[in-house]
Design a protein around this motif. Structure first.
Motif, short mmCIF file in Angstrom:
data_model
loop_
_atom_site.label_atom_id
_atom_site.label_comp_id
_atom_site.label_asym_id
_atom_site.label_seq_id
_atom_site.Cartn_x
_atom_site.Cartn_y
_atom_site.Cartn_z
N ASP A 194 0.83 -1.29 -0.09
CA ASP A 194 0.16 -0.07 -0.20
C ASP A 194 0.88 1.28 0.10
O ASP A 194 0.65 2.27 -0.69
CB ASP A 194 -0.93 0.04 0.94
N ARG A 216 0.92 4.18 -2.95
CA ARG A 216 0.66 5.50 -2.66
C ARG A 216 1.88 6.36 -3.24
O ARG A 216 1.57 7.58 -3.64
CB ARG A 216 0.26 5.42 -1.34
N GLN A 238 1.51 10.47 -3.58
CA GLN A 238 0.89 10.57 -2.11
C GLN A 238 1.88 10.50 -1.17
O GLN A 238 1.73 10.20 -0.08
CB GLN A 238 -0.31 9.57 -1.96
#
Length: 216
Positions: free
Chosen positions: A121, A125, A130
């Motif tokens: 994850d 991202r 992000q």
């Protein structure tokens, strides 16, 4: 020594810890913003406790790096700066390189899969640009290693320092100081080392992801 004489101190310590957790959570989730003044009367009204446990909790949070205090002047939420970023990031690498080395061989199969999913994850991202969001979740990402490390002293060190250090990563300049194109391949190596249950490779990858010099 009469046993009842110890009870008030125990209750005060428990109350301080509860207050500390509530203020800490409000800082980490952004309810209390960087630089925001922390007024005793406002905190008393919010938390429904007396001034003493609040001041004790704030002193602990100041030691952790989440609160700044100047006697008779102000108490406020710490405000991370770009100047502190690299030092904090590398310090996390020094601490968590050792934590990772201890934790990886101790993971259960379920824990190992959960850590691999979390790292997947993080990589997704980062690929999506992000990085700031990953930094905001930094304390939780680091904490997943601690319980499995099996070293009580190291776990206490992590709990007392990680929040403050991870909080210092929350600056707009993080993408410049900690470039995704440099860090992401090392996190992928960390993910693969965890999946392979290789503690040495995992430790080296964690250190490299935190921009520590390669070992000779």
């Amino acid at each position: 020594m009469p046993v009842p004489s110890t009870q008030p101190a125990a209750e005060r310590t428990l109350l301080r810890d509860t207050v500390q957790d509530k203020i800490r959570n409000a800082i980490m989730d952004g309810t209390l913003e960087p630089g925001e003044r922390l007024n005793d009367d406002d905190l008393i009204a919010w938390l429904g406790v007396s001034r003493t446990p609040i001041r004790e909790a704030l002193a602990e949070l100041a030691r952790a790096g989440l609160v700044e205090m100047a006697p008779n002047r102000y108490t406020k939420v710490a405000a991370p700066s770009a100047a502190e970023l690299l030092d904090a990031y590398q310090t996390l690498g020094v601490i968590y390189g050792g934590v990772v080395r201890l934790a990886v061989p101790r993971f259960t199969d379920a824990e190992r899969r959960a850590v691999v999913r979390t790292l997947d994850d993080v990589l997704a991202r980062l690929d999506d640009g992000q990085q700031a969001a990953v930094a905001r979740d930094g304390a939780d990402i680091y904490s997943m290693w601690v319980e499995a490390c099996g070293n009580a002293a190291l776990a206490r060190l992590c709990r007392s320092t990680t929040d403050g250090l991870a909080f210092k990563l929350r600056v707009p300049e993080i993408a410049e100081v900690v470039p995704t194109e440099v860090v992401a391949p090392r996190i992928r190596e960390l993910r693969d080392a965890v999946a392979a249950a290789d503690p040495i490779a995992a430790e080296l990858a964690m250190e490299a992801a935190h921009l520590l010099p390669a070992r000779s």
